[in-house]
Design a protein around this motif. Structure first.
Motif, PDB file in Angstrom:
ATOM      1  N   VAL B 253      33.772  46.425  45.752  1.00  0.00           N
ATOM      2  CA  VAL B 253      34.942  45.688  46.272  1.00  0.00           C
ATOM      3  C   VAL B 253      34.885  44.221  45.858  1.00  0.00           C
ATOM      4  CG1 VAL B 253      36.058  44.862  48.380  1.00  0.00           C
ATOM      5  CG2 VAL B 253      35.397  47.261  48.212  1.00  0.00           C
ATOM      6  N   SER B 254      33.670  43.668  45.842  1.00  0.00           N
ATOM      7  CA  SER B 254      33.520  42.241  45.529  1.00  0.00           C
ATOM      8  C   SER B 254      33.953  41.899  44.110  1.00  0.00           C
ATOM      9  CB  SER B 254      32.057  41.806  45.721  1.00  0.00           C
ATOM     10  OG  SER B 254      31.648  42.096  47.032  1.00  0.00           O
ATOM     11  N   THR B 255      34.173  42.921  43.288  1.00  0.00           N
ATOM     12  CA  THR B 255      34.614  42.640  41.920  1.00  0.00           C
ATOM     13  C   THR B 255      36.133  42.492  41.826  1.00  0.00           C
ATOM     14  OG1 THR B 255      34.919  44.978  41.348  1.00  0.00           O
ATOM     15  CG2 THR B 255      32.718  44.053  40.991  1.00  0.00           C
ATOM     16  N   VAL B 256      36.821  42.753  42.950  1.00  0.00           N
ATOM     17  CA  VAL B 256      38.288  42.683  42.904  1.00  0.00           C
ATOM     18  C   VAL B 256      38.753  41.268  42.581  1.00  0.00           C
ATOM     19  CG1 VAL B 256      40.397  42.854  44.282  1.00  0.00           C
ATOM     20  CG2 VAL B 256      38.658  44.632  44.488  1.00  0.00           C
ATOM     21  N   HIS B 257      39.678  41.164  41.687  1.00  0.00           N
ATOM     22  CA  HIS B 257      40.293  39.865  41.366  1.00  0.00           C
ATOM     23  C   HIS B 257      41.748  40.107  40.957  1.00  0.00           C
ATOM     24  CE1 HIS B 257      40.112  40.695  37.018  1.00  0.00           C
ATOM     25  NE2 HIS B 257      39.048  41.404  37.373  1.00  0.00           N
ATOM     26  N   GLU B 258      42.493  39.010  40.967  1.00  0.00           N
ATOM     27  CA  GLU B 258      43.946  39.063  40.777  1.00  0.00           C
ATOM     28  C   GLU B 258      44.388  39.853  39.550  1.00  0.00           C
ATOM     29  OE1 GLU B 258      47.210  35.523  41.539  1.00  0.00           O
ATOM     30  OE2 GLU B 258      45.080  35.099  41.415  1.00  0.00           O
ATOM     31  N   GLU B 259      43.632  39.718  38.467  1.00  0.00           N
ATOM     32  CA  GLU B 259      44.049  40.302  37.190  1.00  0.00           C
ATOM     33  C   GLU B 259      43.482  41.708  36.976  1.00  0.00           C
ATOM     34  OE1 GLU B 259      46.045  38.330  35.197  1.00  0.00           O
ATOM     35  OE2 GLU B 259      45.937  36.879  36.827  1.00  0.00           O
ATOM     36  N   MET B 260      42.888  42.254  38.034  1.00  0.00           N
ATOM     37  CA  MET B 260      42.202  43.534  37.879  1.00  0.00           C
ATOM     38  C   MET B 260      43.165  44.623  37.404  1.00  0.00           C
ATOM     39  SD  MET B 260      39.949  45.504  40.736  1.00  0.00           S
ATOM     40  CE  MET B 260      38.279  45.220  40.148  1.00  0.00           C
ATOM     41  N   ASP B 261      42.597  45.504  36.594  1.00  0.00           N
ATOM     42  CA  ASP B 261      43.311  46.689  36.134  1.00  0.00           C
ATOM     43  C   ASP B 261      43.825  47.513  37.300  1.00  0.00           C
ATOM     44  OD1 ASP B 261      43.129  46.893  33.333  1.00  0.00           O
ATOM     45  OD2 ASP B 261      42.759  49.040  33.659  1.00  0.00           O
ATOM     46  N   ARG B 262      45.064  47.987  37.194  1.00  0.00           N
ATOM     47  CA  ARG B 262      45.624  48.835  38.254  1.00  0.00           C
ATOM     48  C   ARG B 262      44.740  50.079  38.490  1.00  0.00           C
ATOM     49  NH1 ARG B 262      48.450  48.114  42.396  1.00  0.00           N
ATOM     50  NH2 ARG B 262      48.841  50.111  43.329  1.00  0.00           N
ATOM     51  N   GLU B 263      44.259  50.660  37.391  1.00  0.00           N
ATOM     52  CA  GLU B 263      43.461  51.885  37.536  1.00  0.00           C
ATOM     53  C   GLU B 263      42.142  51.639  38.256  1.00  0.00           C
ATOM     54  OE1 GLU B 263      42.676  54.551  34.114  1.00  0.00           O
ATOM     55  OE2 GLU B 263      44.814  54.186  33.684  1.00  0.00           O
ATOM     56  N   GLU B 264      41.535  50.522  37.917  1.00  0.00           N
ATOM     57  CA  GLU B 264      40.266  50.180  38.553  1.00  0.00           C
ATOM     58  C   GLU B 264      40.493  49.943  40.048  1.00  0.00           C
ATOM     59  OE1 GLU B 264      38.359  47.081  36.312  1.00  0.00           O
ATOM     60  OE2 GLU B 264      36.584  47.219  37.593  1.00  0.00           O
ATOM     61  N   LEU B 265      41.598  49.252  40.351  1.00  0.00           N
ATOM     62  CA  LEU B 265      41.931  49.000  41.756  1.00  0.00           C
ATOM     63  C   LEU B 265      42.114  50.313  42.497  1.00  0.00           C
ATOM     64  CD1 LEU B 265      42.746  46.816  43.932  1.00  0.00           C
ATOM     65  CD2 LEU B 265      45.107  47.347  43.315  1.00  0.00           C
TER      66      LEU B 265
END
Lengths: 320, 320
Positions: B253-265
């Motif tokens: 979860v801590s890797t989440v950022h604004e530009e994250m890939d939709r699939e990864e999210l």
């Protein structure tokens, strides 16, 4: 005479205002506290609180009642400055970085909201429904004015009436609300309330015209920001409108845009200053000033009336 | 039972509210009129006005008095949504483009200011100083909450207490103010005022937790925006905090950022849903719901009390 000498009898009360301003914006959230205090410490003439107190002096003056109105009016003014700096993309105000420059637009938006909310909180302690109504109506007009100002930017076809309508909402209404709310808070007789209300309005108009003139004739040091900033931001003020009556100048001014070269802008400023636009604008400001003085001509004599007259004259002649 | 059926005896009064909302935001400036009406027409449950009216029904109910409070509360809520959409950079709300998306951030900022000012204007017609104090204090807290929310974004070290403090300011306080202000406007007995105040608070907490759960389990169609948007924007909600008790999930979860890939999210969302985090969050929401029902257990019987109970239960079980 220096401005502060004109109301020295209010000195201890103004210290109370300054202390209350600081206490009021003090938040337990560090960004809000820092950003609000940053703005507060940058100073300002505190015209609105002074008008609240002076109008209040005509009636049953109690600093512990009226200070709530005085602080609320200054905070509303401050909140609107914070949001204006976002819209105008201004990095400097009173020689200090703006909140949007020091933090960012989002912090500036919420700091404005917060300061505004704080003004309501302290105002809500004043049990004068009429004063609340005046303030709420004024704030609505100020907001309409702000959106109008966005629309009018770089719109070189606008006329003098557009300009007057804009500065009424931008400046005059809040100053006139200051004197009216001060009068209401002190139960000033209704006939005198009206005079104080008008007085504030005319002083506000005169004040803003001077402000707009200073943006052309002031130095960067006096203004706390580079001269000509209004025009560069597309804010078409009275001197510009008068100067644009000359077709050549109109064409030249119409080329102004945000990214314009500083040197080119300075040329246009010099062109505007070479006309009678500054003088004519001064005359209009003086006419408003005279109307302000006429409005309170038959207020009861006293140090408060004298102070109002002197301050109005000072603001109408000020150099920065 | 459908939500609207629970307070059908208020139908004609709610039509008055809807009409007054529209009249109130109608400006003679086209951008403000269009942007405000755009938001109004996008709909919403009008929870806050409904709570104002239902609380008011316990006392001396007069729709022409209480409508002022009901409209003011909805407008304050709307104004805060407009500014939130700027901060969250949201392009969709209730399936419609947001004001900042349809116009821009600057228009959204002033539209929020304007709607807020309009709420004060109509509120100032309600001559109940206590109600003004409640609202002003609430708005200050809401603003502090908004700035706190910016600070807490993508801050994965925060705990459940931070979350509760945030949703209290973000949602619960305004709903609890709605029922209290409704009660004050109708001169409800003070002991009942307190119950209604608590009730609103607990319902608000329960409501926001459900909202935060729905952001994970709802479909894009139900939500009017893509699921998982809160997390993508760095808004760490209760299900996330519970799921992060697992060290592996915390790291992910801590890797989440604004530009994250939709699939990864979407993978991370599935990971969170695979834990008991949603169930545990539901339990907390239910506990708040029960507290809400307990708070008004000994209010006088009547259709208004029944409606409050049914609405609270509905909001605690809702699917969108």
């Amino acid at each position: 005479m220096k401005l502060k000498m004109m109301y020295s009898f209010l000195n201890s009360d103004l210290e109370i205002i300054e202390k209350t301003l600081e206490e009021t914006v003090n938040a337990n959230t560090s960004i809000l506290r820092d950003s609000s205090l940053h703005l507060l410490k940058a100073g300002g003439k505190r015209i609105r609180p002074i008008f609240v107190l002076l109008a209040g002096q005509i009636g049953q003056y109690d600093i512990h009642v009226i200070k709530k109105a005085a602080v609320a009016l200054e905070l509303i003014h401050m909140a609107s400055l914070v949001h204006d700096d976002v819209i105008d993309d201004s990095d400097l105000r009173r020689g200090q970085p703006t909140i949007k420059a020091k933090w960012d637009n989002k912090v500036a938006m919420y700091t404005g909201d917060y300061i505004f909310a704080k003004s309501l909180e302290i105002m809500s302690e004043l049990k004068k429904p009429a004063a609340h109504k005046v303030l709420a109506d004024t704030i609505v007009e100020v907001c309409i004015g702000e959106i109008q100002q966005i629309k009018d930017k770089y719109y070189f076809e606008q006329n003098v009436r557009d300009y007057f309508r804009r500065i009424k909402r931008k400046t005059a209404l809040l100053i006139s609300a200051s004197s009216l709310v001060g009068a209401i808070a002190s139960d000033v007789e209704e006939k005198h309330q009206k005079k104080l209300h008008k007085f504030g309005y005319y002083v506000g108009m005169s004040y803003q015209i001077i402000d707009d003139i200073l943006d052309f004739v002031g130095t960067e040091e006096e203004l706390g920001k580079p001269a000509g900033g209004d025009l560069l931001q597309g804010n078409i003020t009275l001197p510009v409108l008068y100067a644009m009556e000359d077709e050549g100048i109109r064409k030249r001014v119409s080329t102004v845009h945000e990214e314009m070269d500083r040197e080119e802008l300075l040329e246009i400023i010099e062109l505007i200053k070479s006309t009678d636009a500054i003088d004519r604008s001064m005359k209009i400001s003086n006419a408003y000033l005279q109307k302000a003085l006429d409005a309170i001509a038959d207020l009861p004599k006293g140090r408060s009336k004298t102070a109002l007259i002197n301050i109005a004259k000072y603001l109408g002649k000020r150099k920065f």
